[in-house]
Design a protein around this motif. Structure first.
Motif, PDB file in Angstrom:
ATOM      1  N   ILE A 184       0.860  -1.180   0.000  1.00 49.93           N
ATOM      2  CA  ILE A 184       0.000   0.000   0.000  1.00 49.93           C
ATOM      3  C   ILE A 184       0.892   1.224   0.000  1.00 49.93           C
ATOM      4  N   GLU A 185       0.373   2.331  -0.500  1.00 49.49           N
ATOM      5  CA  GLU A 185       1.229   3.496  -0.704  1.00 49.49           C
ATOM      6  C   GLU A 185       0.415   4.776  -0.603  1.00 49.49           C
ATOM      7  N   VAL A 186       1.024   5.827  -0.071  1.00 51.18           N
ATOM      8  CA  VAL A 186       0.434   7.162  -0.022  1.00 51.18           C
ATOM      9  C   VAL A 186       1.455   8.139  -0.583  1.00 51.18           C
ATOM     10  N   GLN A 187       1.012   8.991  -1.520  1.00 51.59           N
ATOM     11  CA  GLN A 187       1.918   9.937  -2.159  1.00 51.59           C
ATOM     12  C   GLN A 187       1.287  11.326  -2.221  1.00 51.59           C
ATOM     13  N   GLN A 188       2.147  12.321  -2.225  1.00 49.01           N
ATOM     14  CA  GLN A 188       1.729  13.694  -2.484  1.00 49.01           C
ATOM     15  C   GLN A 188       2.452  14.171  -3.740  1.00 49.01           C
ATOM     16  N   VAL A 189       1.673  14.656  -4.721  1.00 45.51           N
ATOM     17  CA  VAL A 189       2.227  15.034  -6.019  1.00 45.51           C
ATOM     18  C   VAL A 189       1.934  16.502  -6.282  1.00 45.51           C
TER      19      VAL A 189
END
Length: 545
Positions: free
Chosen positions: A40-45
Motif C-alpha cells: 500500500i502506498e500514499v503519495q503527495q504530487v
C-alpha cells in the motif's frame, strides 16, 4: 512501439514451420520460485505548469494519491505467472485536477495442464491520451478529461504433441479489448471527426502438422491453417480471415536453413454505415464516438483472396543468436519480414523485428500481450505510471505497447514497421530500452459521412529507456526517459512530439516501510502551437507486506 514486434515473432514462428524450429530450437528448464509482494502506498504530487498557457489551469496544482498493488512471480513445474498491478485513487486539491481512479499493470500466465497441453492467459490495464497523437503513456497527471483507460484480456489452450515422427500443433485464443469513454474525443470542431475504439472481441484458431528435417526426409515440412475473426462494437465492424499453407525447411549447414512456403489466404473487413446529419457530418454520441445505422447494408472496407508465398533464411550459429528473414507476396503486394534475437549474456537480451500485416487496435494489443514472457519487469516512471514496456528476463527481451497507443482509431489498417527491445543488467545496474516505428494505412469503406479514413496514412515513432542502480541493500536510484513522435495524415491534424524523463530515489526505513522522492519533466509539442511543459514532484511512503 513494439506493438507489432512480439506479435510479429508469433506469426513468424508459425510461418517458419515446426521443422525449422525443431532443428534450431532450445529447451530451457525454469527454476521453481514463488515471490508475491503486495503493498500500500500514499503519495503527495505537485505539478508545475512551466509553459504558462493555461493547459493545466493554475501554475501549481497538487493531488494526493492512495494506492494498493502487488508484484508477483511464480514458477513451478506446471505453472508460470508474472504479475504487476497497481490501483491508484487520485484525490485533487481544488478544482484543477478532478478525483480519478487509475488502473495499471500486466498479468501473464501459463499452466501445463497435461503432457503437450497448456493454457495461456494475460491481462492489461493502462492509461493513454484520447486525442490522436497524444503523448501516449508519458505524463498523465494534468488534463484528466483527455485521458482514458485501456483494458485487454485474452486466454486459450495450446496443444503440441507427436504421432510417430509427425509433430502436431493446435491452438485457440479469445481476446477482449475495451477503451473507456473518451470525453475529449472529437471535441475540436476544426478537425475532421474520427471514430474511436469502444470494445472488440477477437478469436484466433490455428492447426498444423509437420515433420522435422532428417526424420524421414532430408528436409522439414509443415501444413498449417488458421482462422481469425474480430467483432468491434463501433459501426458493427467485422474482420474475418482464413489461410492455409505449406512450408518447407531445407538445411544447408548445421546452423543455416533455407525456408519457403506457399498457400492461400482470404481476408474480408466490413462494417455498417454511420449516422450523419444533413451536412454529412457524423452524429456523435455523448462520448464523442460515431453512431451506427443499424438498417444500413454491410459496407466492404477490404477484401483480398489470393495465393501467398515467401522464401528466406533461418540462421542460428549458436544457441544465443537467431536470425530469420523472408520476402514474399501477401496483401496483394510484396512484403518483407524479419526477426533477430541475441542473448549477449545470461542477463542481457536484444530482440528486433521488421513486420508487415493487417491489424487493428484490438488485435494488435491482444497479440502484443500474448507475445510477452511470463517473467518480466514492468517499466514504470517515477510516478508509478506504466510506461508501456514489459522487459523480460533471460532469453526473452519483452515488448512494448506505446506506439500502438498513440492512435485509438477504430478502423483496421495495414501496419508496417520495425521494433527493438534491449534488456539486461550487471551487478547493481539494470536497464531496459524499447524503440519502434509504425506506419499505418487505414482501411475504410465509402460511407454517408463527408470524410473517410480510407488510405489515410499516419506514422509513429517511440522510444522508452529505463536505468536503475541498487545503491545499498535498502536504497536505489531509478530513471526513465521517453520520446514519441506522431504524424497524422488526417487533414488539419498537426504533428505531435512528446518527451520527458523522471528520476526516483527509494530508501527502506523499517520492516517493510520505505520512502521515495521523484522528480520529472515532461513536454508535449503540437506543431503550430506553444509547447506544454510540466514539471512534477512526488513524495511518498510505501508499506510492503
Amino acid at each position: 512501439m513494439i506493438m507489432a514486434s512480439v506479435s510479429a515473432r508469433h506469426l513468424w514462428n508459425s510461418a517458419i514451420g515446426i521443422g525449422a524450429i525443431a532443428m534450431l530450437g532450445l529447451s530451457v528448464q525454469a527454476q521453481a520460485r514463488t515471490e508475491i509482494a503486495p503493498y500500500i502506498e500514499v503519495q503527495q504530487v505537485l505539478d508545475f505548469d512551466l509553459s504558462n498557457n493555461d493547459a493545466f489551469g493554475d501554475d501549481v496544482v497538487t493531488y494526493t494519491s492512495v494506492a494498493a498493488g502487488v508484484d508477483a512471480s511464480v514458477s513451478t513445474r506446471r505453472i508460470e505467472v508474472g504479475a504487476s498491478y497497481r490501483y491508484e485513487r487520485r484525490i485533487g486539491w481544488g478544482d484543477d485536477i478532478a478525483d480519478d481512479d487509475v488502473h495499471s499493470g500486466l498479468v501473464r500466465a501459463r499452466a501445463n495442464v497435461t503432457r503437450g497441453l497448456s493454457f495461456e492467459a494475460g491481462a492489461l490495464a493502462a492509461r493513454a491520451r484520447a486525442e490522436i497523437g497524444g503523448d501516449g503513456l508519458g505524463s498523465l497527471t494534468g488534463d484528466n478529461d483527455n485521458s482514458t483507460q485501456i483494458y485487454s484480456v485474452y486466454g486459450g489452450p495450446t496443444l503440441s504433441t507427436h504421432a510417430g515422427p509427425l509433430e502436431i500443433g493446435a491452438g485457440y485464443r479469445i481476446g477482449y479489448t475495451h477503451v473507456e469513454d473518451n470525453l475529449a474525443a472529437n471535441s475540436d470542431p476544426t478537425q475532421a471527426p474520427v471514430d474511436y475504439v469502444d470494445h472488440t472481441t477477437y478469436h484466433q484458431a490455428t492447426a498444423s502438422v509437420g515433420m522435422s528435417p532428417g526424420e524421414m526426409l532430408p528436409f522439414g515440412w509443415i501444413v498449417s491453417g488458421g482462422y481469425e475473426r474480430e467483432d468491434a462494437s463501433q459501426l458493427d465492424q467485422r474482420y474475418e480471415a482464413y489461410y492455409g499453407r505449406v512450408d518447407v525447411t531445407v538445411p544447408v549447414t548445421p546452423t543455416l536453413a533455407l525456408v519457403g512456403g506457399v498457400g492461400y489466404e482470404d481476408i474480408e473487413i466490413s462494417q455498417r454505415d454511420v449516422v450523419v446529419d444533413a451536412a454529412g457530418n457524423p452524429v456523435l454520441d455523448n462520448n464523442g464516438r460515431f453512431q451506427t445505422d443499424p438498417n444500413s447494408p454491410r459496407l466492404l472496407a477490404y477484401n483480398v483472396d489470393e495465393v501467398i508465398y515467401d522464401a528466406g533464411i533461418l540462421w542460428r550459429p549458436n544457441p544465443r543468436l537467431e536470425l530469420s528473414a523472408r520476402v514474399g507476396h501477401r496483401y496483394d503486394t510484396t512484403i518483407y519480414n524479419g526477426y533477430l534475437s541475441y542473448q549477449a549474456s545470461t542477463s542481457s537480451t536484444v530482440q528486433a523485428a521488421v513486420y508487415n500485416e493487417i491489424s487493428s487496435f484490438g488485435r494488435g494489443t491482444t497479440n502484443t500481450l500474448a507475445g510477452l514472457p511470463t517473467s518480466f519487469t514492468v517499466g514504470r516512471n517515477g510516478f508509478s505510471q506504466f510506461n508501456g514496456c514489459a522487459f523480460g528476463e533471460g532469453g526473452d527481451a519483452g515488448g512494448c505497447f506505446d506506439t500502438g497507443f498513440q492512435s485509438l482509431n477504430a478502423a483496421n489498417f495495414r501496419s508496417r514497421g520495425g521494433s527493438l527491445v534491449w534488456t539486461g543488467g550487471r551487478g547493481p545496474w539494470s536497464y531496459g530500452l524499447g524503440a519502434g516505428y509504425q506506419n499505418r494505412r487505414y482501411l475504410a469503406p465509402t460511407t454517408s459521412a463527408n470524410f473517410s479514413l480510407d488510405r489515410v496514412t499516419d506514422e509513429a515513432f517511440s522510444l522508452q529507456a529505463n536505468l536503475g542502480r541498487q545503491l545499498s541493500p535498502n536504497s536505489s536510484l531509478d530513471g526513465s526517459l521517453y520520446a514519441t513522435w506522431f504524424e497524422s495524415g488526417i487533414p488539419g491534424e498537426a504533428d505531435v512530439f512528446s518527451s520527458g524523463g523522471s528520476a526516483t530515489y527509494s530508501v527502506g526505513l523499517y520492516r517493510g516501510l520505505s520512502a521515495q522522492a521523484s522528480a520529472g519533466l515532461f513536454a508535449n509539442d503540437v506543431e503550430g502551437e506553444e509547447a506544454d511543459w510540466l514539471a512534477t514532484l512526488l513524495f511518498g511512503v510505501r508499506y510492503g507486506f
